[in-house]
Design a protein around this motif. Structure first.
Motif, PDB file in Angstrom:
ATOM      1  N   ASN B  77       0.828  -1.219   0.000  1.00 16.30           N
ATOM      2  CA  ASN B  77       0.000   0.000   0.000  1.00 16.30           C
ATOM      3  C   ASN B  77       0.854   1.258   0.000  1.00 16.30           C
ATOM      4  O   ASN B  77       0.608   2.192  -0.752  1.00 16.30           O
ATOM      5  CB  ASN B  77      -0.916   0.010   1.230  1.00 16.30           C
ATOM      6  CG  ASN B  77      -2.331  -0.378   0.867  1.00 16.30           C
ATOM      7  OD1 ASN B  77      -2.716  -0.348  -0.292  1.00 16.30           O
ATOM      8  ND2 ASN B  77      -3.099  -0.754   1.864  1.00 16.30           N
ATOM      9  N   VAL B  78       1.867   1.278   0.865  1.00 19.69           N
ATOM     10  CA  VAL B  78       2.732   2.461   0.957  1.00 19.69           C
ATOM     11  C   VAL B  78       3.524   2.627  -0.345  1.00 19.69           C
ATOM     12  O   VAL B  78       3.653   3.724  -0.884  1.00 19.69           O
ATOM     13  CB  VAL B  78       3.685   2.359   2.178  1.00 19.69           C
ATOM     14  CG1 VAL B  78       4.696   3.494   2.184  1.00 19.69           C
ATOM     15  CG2 VAL B  78       2.891   2.347   3.480  1.00 19.69           C
ATOM     16  N   ALA B  79       4.030   1.512  -0.882  1.00 17.33           N
ATOM     17  CA  ALA B  79       4.869   1.585  -2.089  1.00 17.33           C
ATOM     18  C   ALA B  79       4.078   2.047  -3.309  1.00 17.33           C
ATOM     19  O   ALA B  79       4.634   2.654  -4.217  1.00 17.33           O
ATOM     20  CB  ALA B  79       5.516   0.228  -2.360  1.00 17.33           C
ATOM     21  N   THR B  80       2.789   1.734  -3.344  1.00 16.61           N
ATOM     22  CA  THR B  80       1.998   2.068  -4.533  1.00 16.61           C
ATOM     23  C   THR B  80       1.206   3.367  -4.371  1.00 16.61           C
ATOM     24  O   THR B  80       0.517   3.782  -5.294  1.00 16.61           O
ATOM     25  CB  THR B  80       1.003   0.935  -4.874  1.00 16.61           C
ATOM     26  OG1 THR B  80       0.217   0.644  -3.721  1.00 16.61           O
ATOM     27  CG2 THR B  80       1.722  -0.318  -5.315  1.00 16.61           C
ATOM     28  N   LYS B  81       1.339   3.998  -3.207  1.00 16.14           N
ATOM     29  CA  LYS B  81       0.593   5.234  -2.943  1.00 16.14           C
ATOM     30  C   LYS B  81       0.981   6.312  -3.967  1.00 16.14           C
ATOM     31  O   LYS B  81       2.161   6.552  -4.207  1.00 16.14           O
ATOM     32  CB  LYS B  81       0.914   5.721  -1.525  1.00 16.14           C
ATOM     33  CG  LYS B  81      -0.108   6.693  -0.986  1.00 16.14           C
ATOM     34  CD  LYS B  81       0.238   7.091   0.439  1.00 16.14           C
ATOM     35  CE  LYS B  81      -0.636   8.258   0.874  1.00 16.14           C
ATOM     36  NZ  LYS B  81      -0.188   8.829   2.141  1.00 16.14           N
ATOM     37  N   GLY B  82      -0.013   6.920  -4.583  1.00 15.34           N
ATOM     38  CA  GLY B  82       0.259   7.991  -5.542  1.00 15.34           C
ATOM     39  C   GLY B  82       0.622   7.497  -6.936  1.00 15.34           C
ATOM     40  O   GLY B  82       0.773   8.289  -7.857  1.00 15.34           O
ATOM     41  N   LEU B  83       0.798   6.193  -7.099  1.00 12.15           N
ATOM     42  CA  LEU B  83       1.101   5.642  -8.425  1.00 12.15           C
ATOM     43  C   LEU B  83      -0.193   5.209  -9.097  1.00 12.15           C
ATOM     44  O   LEU B  83      -1.134   4.804  -8.419  1.00 12.15           O
ATOM     45  CB  LEU B  83       2.035   4.421  -8.315  1.00 12.15           C
ATOM     46  CG  LEU B  83       3.419   4.627  -7.721  1.00 12.15           C
ATOM     47  CD1 LEU B  83       4.107   3.266  -7.597  1.00 12.15           C
ATOM     48  CD2 LEU B  83       4.254   5.571  -8.574  1.00 12.15           C
ATOM     49  N   LYS B  84      -0.203   5.288 -10.431  1.00  8.90           N
ATOM     50  CA  LYS B  84      -1.368   4.772 -11.157  1.00  8.90           C
ATOM     51  C   LYS B  84      -1.138   3.298 -11.421  1.00  8.90           C
ATOM     52  O   LYS B  84      -0.398   2.931 -12.319  1.00  8.90           O
ATOM     53  CB  LYS B  84      -1.536   5.522 -12.475  1.00  8.90           C
ATOM     54  CG  LYS B  84      -2.108   6.902 -12.286  1.00  8.90           C
ATOM     55  CD  LYS B  84      -2.340   7.573 -13.628  1.00  8.90           C
ATOM     56  CE  LYS B  84      -2.632   9.053 -13.411  1.00  8.90           C
ATOM     57  NZ  LYS B  84      -1.877   9.918 -14.309  1.00  8.90           N
ATOM     58  N   ILE B  85      -1.733   2.469 -10.589  1.00 12.69           N
ATOM     59  CA  ILE B  85      -1.537   1.025 -10.708  1.00 12.69           C
ATOM     60  C   ILE B  85      -2.827   0.387 -11.212  1.00 12.69           C
ATOM     61  O   ILE B  85      -3.878   0.527 -10.595  1.00 12.69           O
ATOM     62  CB  ILE B  85      -1.173   0.396  -9.331  1.00 12.69           C
ATOM     63  CG1 ILE B  85       0.145   0.971  -8.795  1.00 12.69           C
ATOM     64  CG2 ILE B  85      -1.121  -1.123  -9.419  1.00 12.69           C
ATOM     65  CD1 ILE B  85       1.402   0.425  -9.401  1.00 12.69           C
ATOM     66  N   ASP B  86      -2.732  -0.293 -12.350  1.00  9.62           N
ATOM     67  CA  ASP B  86      -3.860  -1.092 -12.824  1.00  9.62           C
ATOM     68  C   ASP B  86      -3.626  -2.516 -12.310  1.00  9.62           C
ATOM     69  O   ASP B  86      -2.753  -3.223 -12.796  1.00  9.62           O
ATOM     70  CB  ASP B  86      -3.908  -1.053 -14.366  1.00  9.62           C
ATOM     71  CG  ASP B  86      -5.024  -1.927 -14.914  1.00  9.62           C
ATOM     72  OD1 ASP B  86      -5.651  -2.673 -14.124  1.00  9.62           O
ATOM     73  OD2 ASP B  86      -5.260  -1.875 -16.135  1.00  9.62           O
ATOM     74  N   TRP B  87      -4.415  -2.898 -11.311  1.00 12.75           N
ATOM     75  CA  TRP B  87      -4.140  -4.176 -10.645  1.00 12.75           C
ATOM     76  C   TRP B  87      -4.352  -5.371 -11.568  1.00 12.75           C
ATOM     77  O   TRP B  87      -3.852  -6.460 -11.294  1.00 12.75           O
ATOM     78  CB  TRP B  87      -4.979  -4.315  -9.366  1.00 12.75           C
ATOM     79  CG  TRP B  87      -4.479  -3.375  -8.305  1.00 12.75           C
ATOM     80  CD1 TRP B  87      -4.993  -2.152  -7.982  1.00 12.75           C
ATOM     81  CD2 TRP B  87      -3.318  -3.542  -7.476  1.00 12.75           C
ATOM     82  NE1 TRP B  87      -4.240  -1.555  -7.001  1.00 12.75           N
ATOM     83  CE2 TRP B  87      -3.209  -2.389  -6.664  1.00 12.75           C
ATOM     84  CE3 TRP B  87      -2.357  -4.552  -7.333  1.00 12.75           C
ATOM     85  CZ2 TRP B  87      -2.183  -2.216  -5.726  1.00 12.75           C
ATOM     86  CZ3 TRP B  87      -1.342  -4.391  -6.395  1.00 12.75           C
ATOM     87  CH2 TRP B  87      -1.272  -3.229  -5.609  1.00 12.75           C
ATOM     88  N   ASN B  88      -5.074  -5.151 -12.685  1.00 10.72           N
ATOM     89  CA  ASN B  88      -5.234  -6.263 -13.640  1.00 10.72           C
ATOM     90  C   ASN B  88      -3.956  -6.512 -14.427  1.00 10.72           C
ATOM     91  O   ASN B  88      -3.776  -7.563 -15.014  1.00 10.72           O
ATOM     92  CB  ASN B  88      -6.367  -5.952 -14.623  1.00 10.72           C
ATOM     93  CG  ASN B  88      -7.701  -5.958 -13.928  1.00 10.72           C
ATOM     94  OD1 ASN B  88      -7.951  -6.819 -13.079  1.00 10.72           O
ATOM     95  ND2 ASN B  88      -8.538  -4.986 -14.250  1.00 10.72           N
ATOM     96  N   CYS B  89      -3.087  -5.507 -14.500  1.00  7.19           N
ATOM     97  CA  CYS B  89      -1.827  -5.645 -15.250  1.00  7.19           C
ATOM     98  C   CYS B  89      -0.643  -5.617 -14.301  1.00  7.19           C
ATOM     99  O   CYS B  89       0.452  -5.181 -14.659  1.00  7.19           O
ATOM    100  CB  CYS B  89      -1.684  -4.519 -16.263  1.00  7.19           C
ATOM    101  SG  CYS B  89      -3.088  -4.326 -17.330  1.00  7.19           S
ATOM    102  N   THR B  90      -0.876  -6.015 -13.055  1.00  5.96           N
ATOM    103  CA  THR B  90       0.187  -5.977 -12.050  1.00  5.96           C
ATOM    104  C   THR B  90       0.373  -7.366 -11.436  1.00  5.96           C
ATOM    105  O   THR B  90      -0.607  -8.009 -11.059  1.00  5.96           O
ATOM    106  CB  THR B  90      -0.158  -4.960 -10.933  1.00  5.96           C
ATOM    107  OG1 THR B  90      -0.318  -3.684 -11.539  1.00  5.96           O
ATOM    108  CG2 THR B  90       0.922  -4.890  -9.880  1.00  5.96           C
ATOM    109  N   ALA B  91       1.602  -7.794 -11.396  1.00  6.83           N
ATOM    110  CA  ALA B  91       1.898  -9.089 -10.760  1.00  6.83           C
ATOM    111  C   ALA B  91       2.607  -8.840  -9.437  1.00  6.83           C
ATOM    112  O   ALA B  91       3.360  -7.867  -9.302  1.00  6.83           O
ATOM    113  CB  ALA B  91       2.771  -9.930 -11.669  1.00  6.83           C
ATOM    114  N   ILE B  92       2.342  -9.697  -8.469  1.00 12.08           N
ATOM    115  CA  ILE B  92       3.022  -9.603  -7.171  1.00 12.08           C
ATOM    116  C   ILE B  92       3.902 -10.833  -6.992  1.00 12.08           C
ATOM    117  O   ILE B  92       3.475 -11.962  -7.262  1.00 12.08           O
ATOM    118  CB  ILE B  92       2.013  -9.498  -6.006  1.00 12.08           C
ATOM    119  CG1 ILE B  92       1.180  -8.211  -6.135  1.00 12.08           C
ATOM    120  CG2 ILE B  92       2.722  -9.532  -4.658  1.00 12.08           C
ATOM    121  CD1 ILE B  92       0.098  -8.049  -5.079  1.00 12.08           C
TER     122      ILE B  92
END
Lengths: 191, 376
Positions: B77-92
């Motif tokens: 959550n902290v690392a992605t704050k303020g970033l435009k993250i499309d969770w469908n195109c994001t792998a963890i």
């Protein structure tokens, strides 16, 4: 582009309580005519992986192919990690006994990669992934090969599932195959 | 191959989540380690969250999450704050040595044998971020975090993936503390990496998340930094002891730097503060001809955070590059390793364009990563 071609497969399936499994694995070791006393120090997961790998690597393969030891990757998968050893380490804590260093070291699943590296002199890429199911394996294997070049991979599912009193390993020895044109592309990039 | 940019990083530990606070802490040589009594008369130093901090996380995200999941969710959550993250195109990609091993207790979990500490963790993360793609868990002892960055960079090459978030985590448990204690690996003092009097590790609890992207966005809004290359090797020598010749690490460094013309400006070492690990690293660095390059290690500040270490220490390395500041090695007053290397005992302000990160771990694994500012 690259693909994987299977050279050989091997499998071991055993069931029983832990002491029975130990006996079965030790018997299997004796029947395979291997001289490797370190085997007896290993935990269930490593014994299982070790013997499956002994069955997997054809006797003449190393001699005929002479693969570079740093270009053979080991990539393993399972769901329950090193659960059997976790159990024993935890038992010491629970019973307020002194834990044993030789048990604790094996509470890491990737020790299997280390044991096989020592046995075969493999110094290349090695990884252990905890996966939900075997369908994830091909996807991960492909990504791993993009992350680092290797020519051969010893891979598979190695599980010690104590709750079901089952241990099993299914391994493959695979060769990485490449076709000509993308290789040229790679060269152009390097230039 | 697409370039891989490190665009954001977060660290969650006893110090909190503010990356600026973490970096200030490193530069000002403050340690997170505090004295802790393991059992009977055994004292060591550790860094771990207090009850208040755990409760805060539980109140924020829900009481049903495990400790590992809470740390990972907060870090991501902290690392992605303020970033435009499309969770469908994001792998963890998750990295851990023991995951939710604290659940392994008959009191907590009667069904103990049926629970996978790893898939349970990835399922919680997937559920929280509503991800279709299951988060894979990499468990390769202490190199887990670094190797997850190398693996994540490869994953980012896939067309349908825009971001990869690599998150390393390990929690403080009796399981791990007693384990390292029985190996006689714990120091009674805060870890002193590369010091001549070093005598063992301090353990740390943390999660760290790094966001990798195809877009050349700046790291934490400062300057774009690329992950250039990484290499994993095995010593094929011993399952728990470092190689006496540093062979595996030497190989990993050579392969990572192959074809590089620019010089390395700084090295972030593993530096567990055991006699053998730090000696092994000094041998490998020396053999690689990098003995004059400024080196630092931060386990005197964070302790050994195991599966999180490679990511946590990469994030501090990226801060070091962004700020053109190489931190001192906290805990090291008198460098003393079997081969001479350039361990910094004071902060150095200098251009850091290219940085090498190394880790080694049980199972004989080594992993080396190379980061570079992209406007070079």
């Amino acid at each position: 582009m690259f693909g994987f071609k299977t050279i050989n497969t091997a499998e071991i399936n055993l069931s029983g309580d832990v002491p029975e499994l130990e006996v079965q694995l030790n018997d299997l070791y004796s029947s395979m005519n291997i001289q490797y006393p370190k085997f007896y120090k290993m935990n269930l997961l490593c014994k299982l992986g070790f013997l499956t790998c002994e069955k997997l690597i054809p006797n003449d393969w190393k001699r005929d192919v002479q693969p570079a030891p740093d270009k053979i990757a080991t990539i393993f998968f399972n769901k329950y990690a090193s659960l059997a050893s976790d159990h024993f380490h935890h038992k010491y804590l629970h019973e307020d006994q002194l834990p044993s260093p030789s048990v604790f070291v094996y509470t890491l699943p990737n020790i299997l990669n280390g044991e096989l590296a020592i046995r075969h002199g493999w110094t290349g890429y090695n990884a252990f992934f905890a996966a939900q199911n075997e369908e994830e394996m091909d996807y991960v294997l492909h990504n791993a090969r993009i992350s680092q070049v290797f020519d051969y991979v010893v891979t598979g599912w190695v599980e010690t599932d104590l709750s079901r009193k089952k241990i099993f390993a299914r391994m493959k020895l695979m060769e990485v195959t490449t076709n000509q044109s993308p290789l040229k592309d790679e060269k152009q990039v390097n230039d | 191959m697409s370039k891989v940019f490190c665009i954001s990083g977060s660290i969650v530990n006893s110090l909190g989540t503010d990356i600026d606070v973490h970096w200030d802490n490193v530069v000002n040589r403050k340690t997170c380690l505090v004295q802790h009594k393991i059992d009977r008369d055994i004292l060591t130093y550790i860094s771990c969250l207090n009850d208040f901090q755990w409760n805060e996380l539980r109140e924020k995200y829900g009481h049903h999450y495990t400790k590992c999941a809470l740390l990972c969710i907060e870090a991501i959550n902290v690392a992605t704050k303020g970033l435009k993250i499309d969770w469908n195109c994001t792998a963890i990609v998750l990295a851990t040595t023991k995951g939710d091993i604290d659940l392994y207790s008959p009191a907590n979990n009667p069904n103990q044998n049926a629970l996978s500490f790893f898939s349970h963790l990835s399922a919680q993360i997937n559920a929280f971020f509503k991800q279709a793609m299951p988060a894979i868990v990499l468990s390769n002892a202490c190199i887990s975090g670094s190797q997850a960055i190398q693996y994540g960079a490869a994953l980012l090459q896939r067309e349908n993936i825009e971001h990869v978030i690599v998150c390393g985590v390990d929690i403080m448990t009796k399981f791990t503390l007693t384990g390292f204690n029985c190996l006689k690996a714990l120091s009674a003092l805060p870890a002193r990496p590369f010091d001549r009097d070093r005598d063992g590790i301090s353990l740390g609890e943390a999660a760290a998340a790094l966001v990798l992207s195809k877009k050349d966005l700046p790291f934490n809004q400062l300057q774009p930094i690329q992950f250039l290359n990484g290499f994993v090797s095995n010593d094929a020598n011993h399952i728990s002891g470092p190689s006496r010749t540093g062979e595996g690490l030497f190989k990993a460094i050579s392969m990572t730097l192959e074809g590089m013309t620019e010089k390395v400006d700084a090295i972030s070492l593993h530096g567990t503060a055991t006699i053998y690990n730090d000696d092994m690293e000094s041998i490998a660095i020396n053999r690689s001809g990098l003995d004059t390059i400024p080196c630092f290690g931060i386990k005197g500040i964070y302790g050994h955070t195991l599966g999180a270490a490679g990511i946590l220490e990469s994030i501090i390395s990226l801060c070091s590059m962004s700020n053109n500041t190489i931190p001192a090695t906290v805990g090291c007053s008198n460098p003393g390793t079997s081969q001479p290397i350039n361990i910094l005992t004071g902060t150095v302000y200098t251009q850091v364009n290219t940085l090498l990160k190394s880790v080694s771990g049980f199972g004989g694994s080594n992993c080396v990563l190379l980061f570079q500012k992209s406007n070079m």
